[in-house]
Motif scaffolding. Structure first.
Motif, PDB file in Angstrom:
ATOM      1  N   ASP A  89      32.670 -14.717  13.373  1.00 13.05           N
ATOM      2  CA  ASP A  89      31.674 -15.271  12.447  1.00 13.05           C
ATOM      3  C   ASP A  89      31.837 -14.691  11.043  1.00 13.05           C
ATOM      4  O   ASP A  89      31.674 -15.402  10.053  1.00 13.05           O
ATOM      5  CB  ASP A  89      30.256 -15.003  12.953  1.00 13.05           C
ATOM      6  CG  ASP A  89      29.830 -15.969  14.035  1.00 13.05           C
ATOM      7  OD1 ASP A  89      30.464 -17.047  14.165  1.00 13.05           O
ATOM      8  OD2 ASP A  89      28.870 -15.654  14.756  1.00 13.05           O
ATOM      9  N   ASP A 122      33.465 -26.289  11.943  1.00  9.93           N
ATOM     10  CA  ASP A 122      32.273 -25.443  12.071  1.00  9.93           C
ATOM     11  C   ASP A 122      31.559 -25.707  13.389  1.00  9.93           C
ATOM     12  O   ASP A 122      31.087 -24.777  14.053  1.00  9.93           O
ATOM     13  CB  ASP A 122      31.308 -25.671  10.913  1.00  9.93           C
ATOM     14  CG  ASP A 122      31.761 -25.009   9.626  1.00  9.93           C
ATOM     15  OD1 ASP A 122      32.624 -24.114   9.696  1.00  9.93           O
ATOM     16  OD2 ASP A 122      31.242 -25.394   8.561  1.00  9.93           O
ATOM     17  N   GLN A 123      31.481 -26.986  13.777  1.00 12.26           N
ATOM     18  CA  GLN A 123      30.829 -27.330  15.041  1.00 12.26           C
ATOM     19  C   GLN A 123      31.566 -26.705  16.225  1.00 12.26           C
ATOM     20  O   GLN A 123      30.936 -26.182  17.145  1.00 12.26           O
ATOM     21  CB  GLN A 123      30.750 -28.845  15.214  1.00 12.26           C
ATOM     22  CG  GLN A 123      29.761 -29.516  14.296  1.00 12.26           C
ATOM     23  CD  GLN A 123      29.814 -31.032  14.388  1.00 12.26           C
ATOM     24  OE1 GLN A 123      30.708 -31.597  15.006  1.00 12.26           O
ATOM     25  NE2 GLN A 123      28.863 -31.687  13.758  1.00 12.26           N
ATOM     26  N   ILE A 141      30.880 -22.982  16.288  1.00 10.66           N
ATOM     27  CA  ILE A 141      29.556 -22.685  16.826  1.00 10.66           C
ATOM     28  C   ILE A 141      29.558 -22.815  18.346  1.00 10.66           C
ATOM     29  O   ILE A 141      29.017 -21.968  19.062  1.00 10.66           O
ATOM     30  CB  ILE A 141      28.502 -23.602  16.182  1.00 10.66           C
ATOM     31  CG1 ILE A 141      28.322 -23.222  14.711  1.00 10.66           C
ATOM     32  CG2 ILE A 141      27.173 -23.531  16.922  1.00 10.66           C
ATOM     33  CD1 ILE A 141      27.549 -24.242  13.901  1.00 10.66           C
ATOM     34  N   THR A 174      31.635 -19.886  19.827  1.00  9.33           N
ATOM     35  CA  THR A 174      30.876 -18.642  19.753  1.00  9.33           C
ATOM     36  C   THR A 174      29.756 -18.638  20.784  1.00  9.33           C
ATOM     37  O   THR A 174      29.513 -17.628  21.456  1.00  9.33           O
ATOM     38  CB  THR A 174      30.302 -18.450  18.333  1.00  9.33           C
ATOM     39  OG1 THR A 174      31.376 -18.485  17.396  1.00  9.33           O
ATOM     40  CG2 THR A 174      29.560 -17.139  18.211  1.00  9.33           C
ATOM     41  N   THR A 220      26.010 -21.609  25.230  1.00  6.71           N
ATOM     42  CA  THR A 220      26.411 -23.001  25.033  1.00  6.71           C
ATOM     43  C   THR A 220      26.908 -23.587  26.340  1.00  6.71           C
ATOM     44  O   THR A 220      27.611 -22.932  27.109  1.00  6.71           O
ATOM     45  CB  THR A 220      27.521 -23.094  23.968  1.00  6.71           C
ATOM     46  OG1 THR A 220      27.028 -22.561  22.753  1.00  6.71           O
ATOM     47  CG2 THR A 220      27.948 -24.528  23.736  1.00  6.71           C
TER      48      THR A 220
END
Length: 92
Positions: free
Chosen positions: A12, A40-41, A44, A47, A54
């Protein structure tokens, strides 16, 4: 020993280093922004997967979208390089 949380936090912190450049033409700027948004998606989602927050299905879906975006970006880059080489071959 490196844990998944330490790796995710380091990732990050490193993400801003690869932001799109400023001052690109309108179409290229929009394409770069779309590409950055998709990446970016997936960042995310990746991560979140490392942290266990997730869903795996969401991660796989975002990776598939990133793959398509990367293939598109590579195709665009190849066309730009091809056009540049064609210009270099023109007699002056």
């Amino acid at each position: 020993m490196i844990s998944a949380t330490i790796a995710a936090n380091a990732y990050d912190r490193a993400r801003p280093a690869v932001a799109p450049a400023e001052g690109l033409p309108q179409g290229a700027s929009r394409a770069a922004a779309d590409f950055a948004r998709i990446m970016d998606q997936v960042d995310i989602s990746a991560t979140g997967a490392m942290r266990g927050t997730t869903d795996t299905h969401q991660l796989v879906q975002s990776i598939a979208q990133a793959e398509v975006a990367l293939e598109t970006a590579v195709a665009m880059r190849d066309k730009v390089v091809e056009a540049y080489q064609e210009i270099l071959r023109m007699p002056v």
